[in-house]
Design an enzyme around this catalytic site. Sequence first.
Site, PDB file in Angstrom:
ATOM      1  N   ASP A   1      -5.379 -19.634 -19.527  1.00  0.00           N
ATOM      2  CA  ASP A   1      -4.370 -19.983 -20.599  1.00  0.00           C
ATOM      3  C   ASP A   1      -3.780 -18.647 -21.205  1.00  0.00           C
ATOM      4  O   ASP A   1      -3.773 -17.686 -20.519  1.00  0.00           O
ATOM      5  CB  ASP A   1      -5.093 -20.734 -21.666  1.00  0.00           C
ATOM      6  CG  ASP A   1      -6.090 -20.028 -22.546  1.00  0.00           C
ATOM      7  OD1 ASP A   1      -6.542 -19.054 -21.925  1.00  0.00           O
ATOM      8  OD2 ASP A   1      -6.385 -20.345 -23.570  1.00  0.00           O
TER       9      ASP A   1
ATOM     10  N   ASP B   1      -8.989 -17.151 -21.704  1.00  0.00           N
ATOM     11  CA  ASP B   1     -10.332 -17.569 -22.104  1.00  0.00           C
ATOM     12  C   ASP B   1     -10.562 -19.041 -21.341  1.00  0.00           C
ATOM     13  O   ASP B   1     -11.649 -19.559 -21.239  1.00  0.00           O
ATOM     14  CB  ASP B   1     -10.889 -17.467 -23.229  1.00  0.00           C
ATOM     15  CG  ASP B   1      -9.968 -18.314 -24.311  1.00  0.00           C
ATOM     16  OD1 ASP B   1      -8.947 -18.729 -24.143  1.00  0.00           O
ATOM     17  OD2 ASP B   1     -10.020 -18.171 -25.696  1.00  0.00           O
ATOM     18  N   ARG B   2      -9.221 -19.644 -20.991  1.00  0.00           N
ATOM     19  CA  ARG B   2      -9.492 -21.029 -20.638  1.00  0.00           C
ATOM     20  C   ARG B   2      -9.416 -21.116 -18.973  1.00  0.00           C
ATOM     21  O   ARG B   2      -8.977 -20.186 -18.275  1.00  0.00           O
ATOM     22  CB  ARG B   2      -8.679 -22.072 -21.002  1.00  0.00           C
ATOM     23  CG  ARG B   2      -8.783 -22.204 -22.643  1.00  0.00           C
ATOM     24  CD  ARG B   2      -7.691 -23.178 -22.908  1.00  0.00           C
ATOM     25  NE  ARG B   2      -8.185 -23.672 -24.375  1.00  0.00           N
ATOM     26  CZ  ARG B   2      -7.737 -24.761 -25.114  1.00  0.00           C
ATOM     27  NH1 ARG B   2      -7.233 -25.801 -24.156  1.00  0.00           N
ATOM     28  NH2 ARG B   2      -8.135 -24.903 -26.290  1.00  0.00           N
TER      29      ARG B   2
ATOM     30  N   ASP C   1      -4.304 -16.703 -23.600  1.00  0.00           N
ATOM     31  CA  ASP C   1      -5.075 -15.583 -23.850  1.00  0.00           C
ATOM     32  C   ASP C   1      -6.131 -15.409 -22.992  1.00  0.00           C
ATOM     33  O   ASP C   1      -7.188 -14.559 -23.049  1.00  0.00           O
ATOM     34  CB  ASP C   1      -5.753 -15.649 -25.402  1.00  0.00           C
ATOM     35  CG  ASP C   1      -6.643 -16.963 -25.337  1.00  0.00           C
ATOM     36  OD1 ASP C   1      -6.472 -17.646 -24.888  1.00  0.00           O
ATOM     37  OD2 ASP C   1      -7.729 -16.429 -26.194  1.00  0.00           O
TER      38      ASP C   1
ATOM     39  N   SER D   1      -3.555 -18.437 -28.252  1.00  0.00           N
ATOM     40  CA  SER D   1      -4.235 -19.342 -26.950  1.00  0.00           C
ATOM     41  C   SER D   1      -3.210 -20.005 -26.195  1.00  0.00           C
ATOM     42  O   SER D   1      -2.158 -19.406 -25.724  1.00  0.00           O
ATOM     43  CB  SER D   1      -5.291 -20.010 -27.595  1.00  0.00           C
ATOM     44  OG  SER D   1      -6.097 -20.326 -26.219  1.00  0.00           O
ATOM     45  N   HIS D   2      -3.617 -21.219 -26.168  1.00  0.00           N
ATOM     46  CA  HIS D   2      -2.725 -22.072 -25.264  1.00  0.00           C
ATOM     47  C   HIS D   2      -1.493 -22.712 -26.059  1.00  0.00           C
ATOM     48  O   HIS D   2      -0.536 -23.256 -25.470  1.00  0.00           O
ATOM     49  CB  HIS D   2      -3.382 -23.486 -25.065  1.00  0.00           C
ATOM     50  CG  HIS D   2      -4.189 -23.948 -26.188  1.00  0.00           C
ATOM     51  ND1 HIS D   2      -5.065 -23.560 -26.698  1.00  0.00           N
ATOM     52  CD2 HIS D   2      -3.617 -25.297 -26.636  1.00  0.00           C
ATOM     53  CE1 HIS D   2      -5.559 -24.381 -27.706  1.00  0.00           C
ATOM     54  NE2 HIS D   2      -4.627 -25.428 -27.484  1.00  0.00           N
TER      55      HIS D   2
ATOM     56  N   LYS E   1     -15.583 -17.512 -24.041  1.00  0.00           N
ATOM     57  CA  LYS E   1     -15.105 -18.027 -22.869  1.00  0.00           C
ATOM     58  C   LYS E   1     -14.363 -17.262 -22.159  1.00  0.00           C
ATOM     59  O   LYS E   1     -13.754 -16.462 -22.454  1.00  0.00           O
ATOM     60  CB  LYS E   1     -14.520 -19.592 -23.246  1.00  0.00           C
ATOM     61  CG  LYS E   1     -13.398 -19.548 -23.931  1.00  0.00           C
ATOM     62  CD  LYS E   1     -12.945 -21.105 -24.116  1.00  0.00           C
ATOM     63  CE  LYS E   1     -11.902 -21.344 -25.014  1.00  0.00           C
ATOM     64  NZ  LYS E   1     -11.915 -21.247 -26.309  1.00  0.00           N
TER      65      LYS E   1
HETATM   66  C1  VG1 Z   1      -9.537 -26.352 -29.224  1.00  0.00           C
HETATM   67  C2  VG1 Z   1     -10.575 -26.918 -28.338  1.00  0.00           C
HETATM   68  C3  VG1 Z   1     -11.917 -26.285 -28.631  1.00  0.00           C
HETATM   69  C4  VG1 Z   1     -11.680 -24.360 -28.231  1.00  0.00           C
HETATM   70  C5  VG1 Z   1     -10.648 -24.204 -29.192  1.00  0.00           C
HETATM   71  C6  VG1 Z   1     -10.162 -22.697 -29.187  1.00  0.00           C
HETATM   72  O1  VG1 Z   1      -9.909 -26.532 -30.652  1.00  0.00           O
HETATM   73  O2  VG1 Z   1     -10.715 -28.424 -28.570  1.00  0.00           O
HETATM   74  O3  VG1 Z   1     -13.034 -26.522 -27.462  1.00  0.00           O
HETATM   75  O4  VG1 Z   1     -12.694 -23.779 -28.598  1.00  0.00           O
HETATM   76  O5  VG1 Z   1      -9.151 -25.115 -29.087  1.00  0.00           O
HETATM   77  O6  VG1 Z   1      -9.897 -22.471 -27.764  1.00  0.00           O
HETATM   78  P1  VG1 Z   1      -9.510 -27.810 -31.568  1.00  0.00           P
HETATM   79  O7  VG1 Z   1     -10.045 -27.516 -32.964  1.00  0.00           O
HETATM   80  O8  VG1 Z   1      -7.942 -27.853 -31.438  1.00  0.00           O
HETATM   81  O9  VG1 Z   1      -9.901 -29.006 -30.825  1.00  0.00           O
HETATM   82  V1  VG1 Z   1      -8.478 -21.441 -27.488  1.00  0.00           V
HETATM   83  O10 VG1 Z   1      -8.492 -21.047 -25.616  1.00  0.00           O
HETATM   84  O11 VG1 Z   1      -7.301 -22.257 -28.020  1.00  0.00           O
HETATM   85  O12 VG1 Z   1      -9.006 -20.173 -28.170  1.00  0.00           O
HETATM   86 CO    CO Z   2      -7.469 -19.513 -25.115  1.00  0.00          CO
END
Ligand code: VG1
Ligand code: CO
Length: 544
Positions: free
Chosen positions: A278, A282-283, A280, A113-114, A377
């Site tokens: 982001d 989804d954000r 992938d 992801s990010h 998302k």
């Molecule tokens: C974070 C965010 C959470 C989100 C997750 C995956 O998790 O707070 O809201 O669903 O990332 O997003 P954490 O456990 O680090 O707080 V993504 O776009 O990284 O798949």
């Molecule tokens: Co993501």
Amino acid sequence: MKILTISTRPFSDQRPGTSGLRKKVRIFRTPHYLENFVQSIFDTRTDLSGGTLVLGGDGRYYNRQAIQTIICMAAANGVARVIVGQSGLLSTPAASCVIRKYHTNGGIILSASHNPGGPDGDFGIKFNTANGGPAPEGVTGAIYARTREISQYRTLAADEIDLDTIGTQSLGETRVEIIDAVADYAALMEELFDFERIRQLFGSGQFSMRFDAMHAITGPYAKLILETMLGAEPGTVINGDPSEDFGGGHPDPNLVHAHELVALASGPDAVDFAAASDGDGDRNMILGRNFFVTPSDSLAVMAANARHIKGYAGGLSGVARSMPTSQAVDRVAEALGLDCYETPTGWKFFGNLLDAGRITLCGEESFGSGSDHVREKDGLWAVLFWLNLLAVRNRSVQEIVQEHWRKFGRNFYTRHDYEGIDAEAASDLMAHLETLLADLPGTTLDGHTVGYADNFAYTDPVDGSVSENQGIRIGFTDGSRIVYRLSGTGTEGATLRVYLEACETDPGKQDRETAGVMQPLVGIATRMAEIESRTGRREPTVIT
Ligand code: VG1
Ligand code: CO
């Protein structure tokens, strides 16, 4: 083709976190590491044998090698059909779309992801079930249990699959279909939104936009949808070519990391609308001209305005937000008579509510929003929702949000992240907070009286499953809140997240600066958790 059975030994650290298994690339490259996890998926998801698997990733470093490895293992494990995004790419929401559209048995999404990419960056793997959503805890728990006892995995020796040419190839008994990574997703967006109205907005000459793909997966999606299909001027999409290390950046769409975009939305020459996604896809981050929309507000505005949008004009069945997300959407739900659910952090908790038709929209404070159109998302979806809304309402982003505050009240919101702190110090800090909970209700801190204090536990209303230890909540009688939790997506040390929220119903006080409004709560939160003495940090690493 000869199936090879390879002996292996368990790794002890393959428990999936908030969103799949995330580790440094070098850990994923440890011999057998990826294979053990993938075999554990095949061993526990037995319907994949003879079934169909979707496969794609965000294009980060190691994506292509991992895809080749997984295709061979899928063939050796009897998967009948593997659907792969061209060049091994699929955004997370597009993967969810494809899993659902072709009635498959699930998918494997490769993404961190990010988190930054590259040889020294992060990699990740996630299994999504047949509904297109992240595997619920029961499924990830079973996969993890399997990783603890695995002794062999199956693969086959084969030439590399050509990932770049659309079409079908065979690998033994298995059909490998390389599909256009964007087409199915774009078609779904066209069903939900009024593309003609949005085309008119772009064609008016009165409206300017920039979309920052942050060198990540959404570049090709945004160029096709925004520039080609909707007629936005060429150059609307910036940083639109995906690269394996995201141009050396941090593909996290927030005010800190998407600074190039923030600059384009600031000052006298600012664009009218700006958005980013982001790694992938989804954000999303939504900006108006000199105006930032918090993700929690974005969800609330969407819920309040859904009737203006083609795909949601029939009404919403209900809404949901993750626990740390502000209560802005709760106010909308109350006013509209909708059910509103509070779930733990992570998209997997929305899946049952969406499948059961209890909710239509849902979101998280971490720049995530989505609906029942897929089970992830969806960054570009949120951008198109806003574009459609701007086209229909003929108001600026700022006007829409301020009008919303006047009507429903404003929930000021901020999140402070302390990244890379010592893991033991972090768990001690949480344990310390836990000891305070029982005595907090009824006490007054700097003028705020505590109404409740607990460690959030969630009982899924659909299947009755219980998830405990989901974060410390301290709610004040004036509606403000402090929430603490430890991240489940990091790969180094621990990350403490402190979420702060304050409600304001007086229109005369709604346009103040967030930082000033939140200062007293920040003080309470940092003192109560003894953040400085326990972590050695005076200031958070990132404030969003
Ligand atoms: C974070 C965010 C959470 C989100 C997750 C995956 O998790 O707070 O809201 O669903 O990332 O997003 P954490 O456990 O680090 O707080 V993504 O776009 O990284 O798949
Ligand atoms: Co993501």
